[in-house]
Design a protein around this motif. Structure first.
Motif, short mmCIF file in Angstrom:
data_model
loop_
_atom_site.label_atom_id
_atom_site.label_comp_id
_atom_site.label_asym_id
_atom_site.label_seq_id
_atom_site.Cartn_x
_atom_site.Cartn_y
_atom_site.Cartn_z
N GLU A 68 0.99 -1.24 0.25
CA GLU A 68 0.05 0.03 -0.06
C GLU A 68 0.86 1.00 0.16
OE1 GLU A 68 -3.01 0.12 3.49
OE2 GLU A 68 -3.62 -1.86 2.67
N VAL A 69 2.13 0.87 0.71
CA VAL A 69 3.21 2.38 1.03
C VAL A 69 4.61 2.50 -0.13
CG1 VAL A 69 1.57 2.24 2.95
CG2 VAL A 69 3.49 1.07 3.21
N LYS A 70 4.85 1.09 0.06
CA LYS A 70 6.10 1.19 -1.06
C LYS A 70 6.38 -0.25 -1.77
CE LYS A 70 8.46 2.47 4.00
NZ LYS A 70 9.74 2.23 4.02
N ASP A 71 7.35 0.27 -2.67
CA ASP A 71 7.62 -0.46 -3.72
C ASP A 71 8.57 -1.87 -3.73
OD1 ASP A 71 7.17 -1.40 -6.70
OD2 ASP A 71 8.25 0.05 -8.04
N VAL A 72 9.03 -1.68 -2.86
CA VAL A 72 10.35 -2.33 -2.54
C VAL A 72 10.18 -4.28 -2.92
CG1 VAL A 72 9.50 -2.82 0.32
CG2 VAL A 72 12.13 -3.66 -0.72
N PRO A 73 11.31 -4.25 -3.85
CA PRO A 73 11.34 -6.04 -4.35
C PRO A 73 10.60 -7.54 -2.87
CG PRO A 73 13.14 -4.88 -5.38
CD PRO A 73 12.07 -3.82 -4.28
N ILE A 74 9.69 -8.30 -2.85
CA ILE A 74 9.52 -9.00 -2.07
C ILE A 74 9.69 -9.77 -3.11
CG2 ILE A 74 8.02 -9.56 -0.48
CD1 ILE A 74 6.77 -6.99 -0.59
N ILE A 75 10.33 -11.11 -2.08
CA ILE A 75 10.32 -12.83 -2.31
C ILE A 75 9.92 -12.92 -1.34
CG2 ILE A 75 11.77 -14.58 -2.39
CD1 ILE A 75 13.76 -13.01 -4.38
N MET A 76 9.04 -13.94 -1.94
CA MET A 76 8.14 -14.83 -0.57
C MET A 76 8.88 -16.15 -0.21
SD MET A 76 4.96 -12.86 0.19
CE MET A 76 4.22 -14.46 1.49
N ILE A 77 9.05 -16.38 0.93
CA ILE A 77 8.89 -18.12 1.21
C ILE A 77 8.17 -18.71 1.99
CG2 ILE A 77 10.53 -19.47 2.56
CD1 ILE A 77 12.47 -16.48 3.34
N THR A 78 8.24 -19.80 1.36
CA THR A 78 6.42 -20.13 1.83
C THR A 78 6.80 -22.50 2.21
OG1 THR A 78 4.37 -20.83 0.87
CG2 THR A 78 5.87 -20.56 -0.41
N ALA A 79 6.12 -23.16 2.84
CA ALA A 79 6.57 -24.27 2.84
C ALA A 79 5.51 -24.91 1.73
CB ALA A 79 6.05 -24.93 4.18
#
Length: 224
Positions: A68-79
């Motif tokens: 909603e407020v930032k455009d930082v790259p994000i990688i999800m870690i999931t099982a």
């Protein structure tokens, strides 16, 4: 470069921290969703590694709030390995995902790929007819109006604009915007196109055209 690591598995977090630090990254580690949201809002990061299953707030809620407020790259870690779970994270705004168990070498490759992709997106202002897109400021103007878009909507519109006049398949759009393989029976692209049309112009003739059986094309009225 600064990385925010959000992971409640101490063993995995220590492995990632040490690997990133040896690779030249500065790492801040938090263990729950609430701390992740607070840190992401108060500090600036070049990348966020975000686990889905977290105490207090799950990773998807954290991801949506950050987006909603930032455009930082994000990688999800999931099982989780199911296609639906991966698409949920991408739909919420993640740039990529990695499924446990994984090696640090694989994680580092994904980090480098995401950062390279984000760097390539920093280009000059795109002007097509009455459409203006500023990749650096994430501003969009159409017919003199300022259009407020989510991060993923912006990326989708930008890809369409970069290929104005060219029909792009759903598979190609998904690969370019979400950086992943298009899943069977997925309607993610269609949903985002619908949202874009509502924000740009909900009545025909539209900026974004549907080419039946092929995909979508951006073609402003004053571009022949």
């Amino acid at each position: 470069m600064r990385v925010l690591l959000v992971e409640d598995d101490v063993y995995l977090a220590e492995m990632i921290k040490e690997g990133l630090r040896h690779s030249g990254y500065s790492v801040i580690w938090v263990k729950d969703g609430f701390s992740a949201m607070r840190s992401a809002m108060e500090e600036d990061y070049d990348l966020i590694l975000l686990d889905i299953m977290l105490p207090k707030f799950d990773g998807i809620k954290v991801l949506k709030r950050i987006r909603e407020v930032k455009d930082v790259p994000i990688i999800m870690i999931t099982a989780k390995s199911q296609l639906e779970d991966k698409i949920e994270g991408l739909f919420a705004g993640a740039d990529d995902y990695i499924t446990k168990p994984f090696s640090f070498k694989e994680l580092l490759a994904r980090i480098n790929a995401v950062l390279r992709r984000c760097k390539r997106e920093e280009k000059e202002v795109i002007k097509i007819g009455e459409l203006i897109i500023n990749p650096k400021s994430y501003e969009v103007y159409y017919k003199g109006r300022s259009i407020r878009l989510t991060n993923r909507e912006f990326k989708l519109l930008k890809v369409l604009a970069e290929h104005a006049g060219e029909v792009l398949s759903r598979e190609k759009l998904f690969a370019k915007v979400w950086g992943s393989t298009y899943g069977e029976n997925s309607n993610v692209v269609d949903v985002y196109i619908k949202n874009l049309r509502k924000k740009l112009e909900d009545k025909p003739p539209r900026l974004i055209h549907t080419v039946r059986g092929m995909g979508y094309m951006l073609k402003p009225q004053d571009v022949s």
